[in-house]
Motif scaffolding. Structure first.
Motif, PDB file in Angstrom:
ATOM      1  N   GLU A  67       0.845  -1.185   0.000  1.00 15.85           N
ATOM      2  CA  GLU A  67       0.000   0.000   0.000  1.00 15.85           C
ATOM      3  C   GLU A  67       0.885   1.241   0.000  1.00 15.85           C
ATOM      4  OE1 GLU A  67      -2.672  -0.212   3.325  1.00 15.85           O
ATOM      5  OE2 GLU A  67      -3.243  -2.286   2.886  1.00 15.85           O
ATOM      6  N   ASN A  68       0.301   2.360  -0.408  1.00 16.22           N
ATOM      7  CA  ASN A  68       1.025   3.629  -0.413  1.00 16.22           C
ATOM      8  C   ASN A  68       0.305   4.609   0.518  1.00 16.22           C
ATOM      9  OD1 ASN A  68       1.807   6.357  -1.147  1.00 16.22           O
ATOM     10  ND2 ASN A  68       2.814   5.483  -2.929  1.00 16.22           N
ATOM     11  N   PRO A  69       0.814   4.787   1.742  1.00 18.06           N
ATOM     12  CA  PRO A  69       0.131   5.650   2.717  1.00 18.06           C
ATOM     13  C   PRO A  69      -0.082   7.075   2.231  1.00 18.06           C
ATOM     14  CG  PRO A  69       1.844   4.342   3.776  1.00 18.06           C
ATOM     15  CD  PRO A  69       2.017   4.160   2.299  1.00 18.06           C
ATOM     16  N   ILE A  72      -3.119   6.906   0.048  1.00 14.10           N
ATOM     17  CA  ILE A  72      -4.303   6.584   0.848  1.00 14.10           C
ATOM     18  C   ILE A  72      -4.829   7.828   1.549  1.00 14.10           C
ATOM     19  CG2 ILE A  72      -5.125   5.301   2.871  1.00 14.10           C
ATOM     20  CD1 ILE A  72      -3.304   3.012   2.035  1.00 14.10           C
ATOM     21  N   LYS A  75      -7.507   9.404  -0.420  1.00 17.12           N
ATOM     22  CA  LYS A  75      -8.429   8.362  -0.876  1.00 17.12           C
ATOM     23  C   LYS A  75      -9.700   8.933  -1.484  1.00 17.12           C
ATOM     24  CE  LYS A  75     -10.564   6.064   2.327  1.00 17.12           C
ATOM     25  NZ  LYS A  75     -10.831   5.114   3.429  1.00 17.12           N
ATOM     26  N   LEU A 123      -7.478  -5.457  -5.831  1.00 18.66           N
ATOM     27  CA  LEU A 123      -6.783  -4.800  -4.725  1.00 18.66           C
ATOM     28  C   LEU A 123      -7.760  -3.753  -4.195  1.00 18.66           C
ATOM     29  CD1 LEU A 123      -3.127  -4.325  -6.036  1.00 18.66           C
ATOM     30  CD2 LEU A 123      -4.146  -6.260  -4.854  1.00 18.66           C
ATOM     31  N   GLU A 125     -10.191  -0.925  -3.064  1.00 14.51           N
ATOM     32  CA  GLU A 125     -10.076   0.512  -3.302  1.00 14.51           C
ATOM     33  C   GLU A 125      -9.780   1.292  -2.033  1.00 14.51           C
ATOM     34  OE1 GLU A 125     -14.650  -0.139  -3.326  1.00 14.51           O
ATOM     35  OE2 GLU A 125     -12.805  -1.323  -3.461  1.00 14.51           O
ATOM     36  N   ALA A 126     -10.180   0.773  -0.883  1.00 13.03           N
ATOM     37  CA  ALA A 126      -9.906   1.471   0.377  1.00 13.03           C
ATOM     38  C   ALA A 126      -8.412   1.517   0.680  1.00 13.03           C
ATOM     39  CB  ALA A 126     -10.652   0.796   1.529  1.00 13.03           C
ATOM     40  N   HIS A 127      -7.674   0.519   0.187  1.00 16.11           N
ATOM     41  CA  HIS A 127      -6.239   0.427   0.460  1.00 16.11           C
ATOM     42  C   HIS A 127      -5.379   0.775  -0.752  1.00 16.11           C
ATOM     43  CE1 HIS A 127      -7.111  -1.381   4.343  1.00 16.11           C
ATOM     44  NE2 HIS A 127      -7.944  -2.210   3.730  1.00 16.11           N
ATOM     45  N   PHE A 128      -5.983   0.752  -1.919  1.00 17.58           N
ATOM     46  CA  PHE A 128      -5.270   1.079  -3.158  1.00 17.58           C
ATOM     47  C   PHE A 128      -6.123   2.032  -4.000  1.00 17.58           C
ATOM     48  CE2 PHE A 128      -3.986  -3.106  -1.693  1.00 17.58           C
ATOM     49  CZ  PHE A 128      -2.596  -3.075  -1.774  1.00 17.58           C
ATOM     50  N   SER A 132      -8.149   2.732  -8.639  1.00 13.41           N
ATOM     51  CA  SER A 132      -9.611   2.574  -8.709  1.00 13.41           C
ATOM     52  C   SER A 132     -10.136   2.479 -10.130  1.00 13.41           C
ATOM     53  CB  SER A 132     -10.312   3.713  -7.967  1.00 13.41           C
ATOM     54  OG  SER A 132     -10.089   4.959  -8.606  1.00 13.41           O
ATOM     55  N   ILE A 151     -12.726  -6.446   1.300  1.00 15.39           N
ATOM     56  CA  ILE A 151     -11.317  -6.035   1.315  1.00 15.39           C
ATOM     57  C   ILE A 151     -10.379  -7.202   1.618  1.00 15.39           C
ATOM     58  CG2 ILE A 151     -11.907  -3.689   2.032  1.00 15.39           C
ATOM     59  CD1 ILE A 151     -10.928  -4.448   4.863  1.00 15.39           C
TER      60      ILE A 151
END
Length: 287
Positions: A67-69, A72, A75, A123, A125-128, A132, A151
């Motif tokens: 993941e990329n914080p 995110i 988001k 993957l 959408e909440a984490h990546f 989307s 998820i």
């Protein structure tokens, strides 16, 4: 169950992301569209992630894709690319759908049962959120499979659902069915079993997919209705002068097998009915 066809890249997936962003209005109620401004600012980072995602698919390293914080944190803006369902997003959906064989998307790739009316982000959408609207992160599926997968795409050791654009789906039978005969009815019981020539790394994802979605129990619930449909078709066949039930059922299942593979539950069921002496006797006694 078969792999999906990878959508064409005559226009790159990165360019399609740019189209989605650029299609957004520059202003909202006379004020600058801050979401679009932020998306344009984030674009270089997003395009890097697109390339990394595509490399992970090619190298079979999706499990380790991080993941990329930083992304995110944006988001809501990134997910607006998908939730807006603009014309450019619809073009991505159409690109995916048009790449598949005719009638393939009559059934959800995840379960092989229901018409797919939604898209799952493989993957999540909440984490990546940056992925989307990446075509390779969008799997057409039914609402039930979408909500069940949610998820939960991997655990501590492996991915838990098949990735239909790239995963190896063995062309050997691993879904089995036993025909159960009663006094006045015929039923079926499905099972899943690992063939000796499937690698453990492939099997662990494959078997998890069926388990997480509860597919074997669902197939068992649906078996009676499917048997009734095949039975009625066979009775009609004989009443219209047909003589060979096995050949008739095999002709019925042939297009399904070509389209969905040897492990599609309906194909497995019809193959077993075709060679079942009990089923043939049951049909003949009702003509």
């Amino acid at each position: 169950m078969k792999k999906m066809v990878v959508p064409p890249t005559d226009v790159s997936y990165s360019e399609r992301h740019k189209y989605v962003v650029n299609s957004k209005s520059n202003t909202i109620k006379g004020e600058p569209n801050t979401t679009k401004i932020n998306l344009l600012r984030l674009e270089p980072q997003v395009l890097v992630r697109f390339r990394q995602f595509e490399q992970a698919i090619a190298q079979n390293t999706l499990f380790d894709f991080p993941e990329n914080p930083d992304l995110i944190a944006h988001k809501d803006d990134l997910l607006s690319c998908y939730t807006g369902r603009t014309k450019k997003v619809q073009e991505i959906f159409k690109l995916i759908e048009d790449a598949q064989p005719i009638r393939f998307l009559k059934r959800c790739p995840y379960c092989g049962i229901t018409l797919p009316k939604t898209y799952d982000h493989y993957l999540p959408e909440a984490h990546f959120p940056e992925l989307s609207v990446h075509a390779l992160n969008l799997i057409p599926c039914c609402g039930t499979c979408n909500s069940t997968k949610n998820i939960f795409w991997k655990n501590n050791t492996h991915r838990t659902f098949l990735y239909f654009y790239a995963d190896l789906i063995p062309n050997v039978q691993y879904i089995n069915v036993n025909i159960i005969t009663g006094v006045s009815a015929i039923g079926a019981r499905f099972s899943i079993q690992k063939p000796i020539n499937i690698q453990n790394s492939v099997w662990v994802i494959l078997s998890s997919h069926y388990g997480k979605l509860g597919l074997i129990s669902t197939y068992n619930e649906l078996a009676s209705d499917e048997i009734t449909e095949v039975f009625n078709a066979c009775v009609s066949h004989l009443r219209c002068g047909g003589t060979n039930i096995r050949r008739f059922v095999e002709e019925l299942l042939m297009p399904e097998e070509v389209l969905y593979g040897i492990n599609h539950w309906r194909v497995v069921l019809m193959k077993e009915l075709a060679v079942s002496a009990e089923f043939a006797h049951f049909v003949n006694s009702n003509v």
